[in-house]
Design a protein around this motif. Structure first.
Motif, mmCIF file in Angstrom:
data_model
loop_
_atom_site.group_PDB
_atom_site.id
_atom_site.type_symbol
_atom_site.label_atom_id
_atom_site.label_comp_id
_atom_site.label_asym_id
_atom_site.label_seq_id
_atom_site.Cartn_x
_atom_site.Cartn_y
_atom_site.Cartn_z
ATOM 1 N N ASP A 1 0.815 -1.211 0.000
ATOM 2 C CA ASP A 1 0.000 0.000 0.000
ATOM 3 C C ASP A 1 0.853 1.267 0.000
ATOM 4 O O ASP A 1 0.342 2.361 0.216
ATOM 5 N N GLY B 1 -6.452 7.583 -13.966
ATOM 6 C CA GLY B 1 -6.169 6.164 -14.172
ATOM 7 C C GLY B 1 -5.409 5.527 -13.023
ATOM 8 O O GLY B 1 -5.008 4.361 -13.114
ATOM 9 N N GLY B 2 -5.183 6.286 -11.944
ATOM 10 C CA GLY B 2 -4.557 5.717 -10.755
ATOM 11 C C GLY B 2 -3.064 5.941 -10.623
ATOM 12 O O GLY B 2 -2.430 5.359 -9.733
ATOM 13 N N ARG B 3 -2.474 6.775 -11.473
ATOM 14 C CA ARG B 3 -1.041 7.043 -11.355
ATOM 15 C C ARG B 3 -0.732 7.845 -10.080
ATOM 16 O O ARG B 3 -1.570 8.596 -9.577
ATOM 17 N N THR B 4 0.486 7.691 -9.616
ATOM 18 C CA THR B 4 1.003 8.480 -8.499
ATOM 19 C C THR B 4 1.826 9.625 -9.077
ATOM 20 O O THR B 4 2.603 9.419 -10.012
ATOM 21 N N PRO C 1 3.838 3.327 -12.984
ATOM 22 C CA PRO C 1 2.797 3.806 -12.067
ATOM 23 C C PRO C 1 3.108 5.136 -11.384
ATOM 24 O O PRO C 1 2.218 5.749 -10.806
ATOM 25 N N ARG D 1 1.155 6.907 -0.821
ATOM 26 C CA ARG D 1 0.285 5.816 -1.231
ATOM 27 C C ARG D 1 0.073 5.833 -2.746
ATOM 28 O O ARG D 1 0.113 6.899 -3.369
ATOM 29 N N PRO D 2 -0.177 4.673 -3.339
ATOM 30 C CA PRO D 2 -0.471 4.636 -4.778
ATOM 31 C C PRO D 2 -1.658 5.538 -5.116
ATOM 32 O O PRO D 2 -2.662 5.554 -4.404
ATOM 33 N N GLY D 3 -1.516 6.309 -6.189
ATOM 34 C CA GLY D 3 -2.600 7.182 -6.629
ATOM 35 C C GLY D 3 -2.598 8.560 -6.007
ATOM 36 O O GLY D 3 -3.404 9.410 -6.391
ATOM 37 N N GLU D 4 -1.704 8.819 -5.056
ATOM 38 C CA GLU D 4 -1.634 10.155 -4.465
ATOM 39 C C GLU D 4 -0.957 11.134 -5.422
ATOM 40 O O GLU D 4 -0.079 10.764 -6.212
ATOM 41 N N LEU E 1 -3.752 10.685 -13.727
ATOM 42 C CA LEU E 1 -4.187 10.627 -12.330
ATOM 43 C C LEU E 1 -5.526 9.893 -12.206
ATOM 44 O O LEU E 1 -5.723 9.103 -11.279
#
Length: 246
Positions: A3, A197-200, A168, A52-55, A195
């Motif tokens: 995470d 799409g969930g990129r950090t 990612p 965290r992933p996606g932040e 972003l």
């Protein structure tokens, strides 16, 4: 650890102010790595964060306070002198305009070289080549040596290539400030797509509007130290209070 996209623990790096301040052979293998020596300074010191992933993280501070150095440590371009940095997944870095590009090669050859250095296969580059060139809007310059391009055109190529990577984590320094307003907005829309799409995202900028647009969290660096890690609005308010930049 699944995470956490990026973790730094007591991260620090030091540089020499001039070439005369050389470290001796004994210094390089000294057990006391934390001790500062004449002619050296800590560009970053004891920075500990979890991302965290996606932040979407905005990194703020005056010039020379460690912002770009932090991104380069995360990218693996620099090696820390103390502490550690752990990155889960690959990194797509847009840190320096000329990073990975060769002056004497053409635009076409540089696209293949740079994308290949970032892990794309020849067939992947072939499939995405037209999209990269269309995004960069430089189709008339494919056979032009890279060194003859303007700074703005170099940014166009760099962003077009990096934004095609499937890594990612995306690191963006202030290089987009070089581009023209219309292309910068085009890049920003692409960042918003990534972003979504969930990129950090790690985003270094002096532009408050851009920081508030993309980022929900901020890191405020001053003299190489992490002053505040909080919501982006709180970080910008603290930074403005310290330096009156409003």
């Amino acid at each position: 650890m699944a995470d956490v996209a990026i973790r730094t623990d007591g991260l620090g790096i030091r540089f020499r102010r001039n070439r005369r301040a050389r470290r001796s052979f004994k210094d390089l293998f000294s057990a006391s790595r934390r001790k500062i020596r004449p002619g050296e300074f800590w560009a970053l010191r004891e920075v500990s964060i979890d991302v965290r992933p996606g932040e979407a993280i905005g990194v703020v501070g005056r010039n020379g306070q460690g912002k770009s150095t932090l991104l380069k440590l995360v990218a693996g371009v620099l090696i820390p002198d103390e502490g550690s940095v752990t990155v889960t997944g690959g990194v797509a870095p847009l840190i320096e305009i000329t990073g990975g590009f060769v002056d004497d090669l053409t635009v076409r050859d540089n696209v293949y070289l740079t994308a290949g250095l970032h892990g794309m296969t020849r067939s992947q580059i072939d499939a995405r080549f037209d999209g990269i060139i269309d995004f960069a809007e430089i189709g008339d310059f494919l056979e032009t040596p890279y060194k003859h391009l303007s700074s703005g055109m170099k940014v166009r190529i760099a962003f077009a290539v990096i934004s095609q990577l499937e890594e990612p984590i995306m690191l963006v320094d202030e290089v987009l400030a070089v581009g023209d307003k219309a292309f910068r907005e085009k890049c920003y829309r692409r960042i918003e797509e990534l972003l979504a799409g969930g990129r950090t995202l790690f985003f270094v900028s002096h532009n408050e509007r851009d920081l508030r647009r993309f980022c929900t969290r901020g890191l405020y660096l001053d003299k190489g130290a992490l002053v505040l890690d909080a919501g982006i609005d709180d970080v910008l308010d603290r930074y403005n209070a310290d330096y009156g930049t409003r």
